[in-house]
Design an enzyme around this catalytic site. Structure first.
Site, short mmCIF file in Angstrom:
data_model
loop_
_atom_site.label_atom_id
_atom_site.label_comp_id
_atom_site.label_asym_id
_atom_site.label_seq_id
_atom_site.Cartn_x
_atom_site.Cartn_y
_atom_site.Cartn_z
N ILE A 191 0.86 -1.18 0.00
CA ILE A 191 0.00 0.00 0.00
C ILE A 191 0.89 1.23 0.00
CG2 ILE A 191 -1.78 1.27 1.24
CD1 ILE A 191 -2.70 -1.39 0.03
N HIS A 226 -13.62 4.67 12.00
CA HIS A 226 -14.51 5.82 12.18
C HIS A 226 -13.92 7.04 11.50
CE1 HIS A 226 -12.66 8.36 15.43
NE2 HIS A 226 -12.16 7.22 15.88
N GLU A 255 -18.55 7.99 16.12
CA GLU A 255 -17.85 7.06 17.02
C GLU A 255 -17.47 7.76 18.30
OE1 GLU A 255 -14.17 5.14 18.77
OE2 GLU A 255 -14.54 7.17 18.06
N GLU A 256 -17.08 9.03 18.18
CA GLU A 256 -16.62 9.77 19.35
C GLU A 256 -17.73 10.04 20.36
OE1 GLU A 256 -13.67 10.01 19.97
OE2 GLU A 256 -12.46 10.22 18.15
N ASP A 300 -8.20 1.97 14.18
CA ASP A 300 -8.44 3.22 14.90
C ASP A 300 -7.12 3.69 15.49
OD1 ASP A 300 -9.46 5.36 16.29
OD2 ASP A 300 -10.99 4.23 17.37
N HIS A 321 -7.15 13.68 21.01
CA HIS A 321 -8.34 14.50 21.25
C HIS A 321 -8.00 15.97 21.49
CE1 HIS A 321 -11.49 11.17 22.31
NE2 HIS A 321 -10.93 11.01 21.11
N ASP A 346 2.47 3.25 7.53
CA ASP A 346 2.80 2.39 6.39
C ASP A 346 2.66 0.92 6.76
OD1 ASP A 346 3.66 1.67 3.84
OD2 ASP A 346 5.78 1.82 4.36
N ASP A 372 -0.15 -1.78 5.23
CA ASP A 372 0.26 -3.03 4.58
C ASP A 372 -0.30 -4.25 5.32
OD1 ASP A 372 1.65 -1.69 2.61
OD2 ASP A 372 3.58 -1.84 3.62
#
Length: 450
Positions: A56, A137, A183-184, A212, A299, A314, A318
């Site tokens: 990727i 999310h 989600e938060e 996440d 946050h 990275d 992958d």
């Protein structure tokens, strides 16, 4: 992240040509093969090595993050639920997927007085009864742009989906990618999605992978340990590049995988840490700074495009691609697959319980919420019998109680058990006890259908 509160897949000529070009350019990463023997009735399945996942490109993932940062900058500095920045983020991701040939669906819900949105993208083909999902999310908190939390997971999932399109990947399983809203606020979007599924559609999801915060600037390498099969795919990949991992505990129950796990769906995922402090041992193992949070901007307004460790991002991108290619091309377990024991077991009169065993192997994840146990017990007074199904870990599921008024012969019945909290693989047992005098019988046969 929420704050605390196979057969070888079919390939057409274009796909083969694309893979050949990628191989020539050195873009195909090595993928360890895994095989398992499925003990089942019917013909044995042929096994084949999974198709290698493509690398990727980190530049592509970073480009998505730059776009999310720009969207936040143009919309009050954040991409939070109910704000214009969130919808602009969703529109950006959706446009990329639409152009790549996905079938996209925008799902709408309401939370805290504002409209929220989920984005679901299906890749055409694959077994519709075996759905492999990956998601993240897409919303930030209102304090900032949320580039690590969770632009990083959203961008990695997006670029992996686009890699599926570029490769014209034709997996044996049906692939579905998702980006969750709110989600938060307590995994609102993913809960809404899961709660809206019928029991049949839930049973079709063979696994859900969650990303996440996968680019934390002082990263750790944490793997969800909820489902052994999904965990193994990621741990094996990281072992293959010489990077040790630890079980993920900081975010357990605080991200969207919890919505799926609570519905009995196997879950896995990746995480690089949030507000917890990296220990000296972890710094020795992974590098970085001990005594400092994995993400000091968690946050906060400083969670911007500079708040990313490129190496961690990275690697996790992958690793996700490896999981999608490996799990997506695994030999699907046919729905309704049965395992049977036809050996007679005598049931002594008014005595200790006896058991009959069935060994199950080669399955992925947990047993279904609709596990069927078909029982054929020959007995002259069925009211004397107590019958239980024992899971591999010893958990007992009562199928039948004794009853003095139940005067018929034999127990020939099929019971449905919610065994979604149990690992499918292992030795299952039927336990039968005669608790009253004067009648005898035997277990003729029994069968489990997953």
């Amino acid at each position: 992240m929420t704050h605390p509160r196979s057969s070888l897949p079919r390939a057409n000529s274009k796909a083969l040509a694309a893979l050949a070009l990628m191989a020539a350019a050195g873009l195909l990463a090595a993928s360890p093969a895994a095989s398992a023997t499925l003990e089942r009735t019917g013909p044995a399945a042929a096994s084949a090595e999974p198709l290698a996942a493509p690398d990727i490109p980190i530049g592509n993932v970073k480009s998505h993050l730059a776009q999310l940062q720009s969207i936040a900058n143009a919309n009050g500095g954040n991409r939070a639920h109910g704000r214009t920045g969130y919808r602009a983020s969703l529109d950006y991701v959706k446009a990329k997927l639409d152009a790549a040939g996905f079938t996209t669906t925008v799902q709408q819900f309401t939370s805290s007085g504002s409209t929220g949105y989920n984005l679901v993208a299906d890749w055409p083909g694959g077994d519709a009864n075996q759905v492999l999902m990956a998601g993240a999310h897409l919303d930030s908190v209102s304090a900032g742009a949320g580039i690590n939390d969770n632009g990083s997971g959203s961008a990695a999932v997006l670029e992996t989906a686009l890699a599926v399109s570029r490769a014209e990947f034709q997996p044996t399983k049906h692939l579905r990618f998702a980006w969750w809203g709110a989600e938060e606020l307590g995994m609102v979007g993913s809960k809404y999605y899961v709660n809206g599924l019928s029991a049949t559609d839930r049973a079709k999801i063979s696994g859900y992978v969650n990303l996440d915060m996968v680019g934390s600037p002082n990263p750790g390498y944490f793997v969800y340990d909820d489902d052994p099969a999904l965990e193994k795919v990621f741990k094996d990949w990281y072992a293959g590049i010489g990077v040790p991992t630890e079980p993920e505990t900081e975010g357990d129950g605080r991200s969207d995988h919890a919505s799926f796990k609570n519905a009995g769906i196997p879950v896995g995922g990746l995480f690089t840490g949030a507000s917890r402090t990296k220990t000296a041992a972890q710094a020795t193992k992974w590098g970085g700074t001990s005594g400092q949070a994995f993400d000091r901007c968690y946050h906060s307004s400083c969670d911007t495009s500079v708040n990313i460790d490129d190496t961690a991002l990275d690697r996790n991108s992958d690793a996700l691609a490896h999981a999608i290619w490996t799990l997506g091309t695994a030999e699907p377990t046919p729905p309704g697959q049965s395992y049977e024991n036809t050996t007679d077991v005598a049931i002594p009169d008014n005595a200790a319980a006896v058991t009959s065993a069935i060994a199950v192997s080669g399955r992925t994840g947990n047993a279904p919420a609709t596990l069927r146990a078909a029982v054929d017990i020959k007995h002259t007074w069925r009211g004397d019998l107590v019958v239980d199904l024992l899971a591999p870990d010893g958990t007992a599921y009562r199928l039948k109680n004794s009853s003095g008024s139940d005067s018929a012969d034999n127990v020939i019945a099929t019971y449905t058990v919610d065994a979604s909290s149990e690992t499918a693989n292992g030795t299952w047992r039927l336990r039968v006890q005669d608790v009253a005098a004067q009648d005898t019988g035997y277990i003729d046969s029994w069968k489990l259908t997953f």
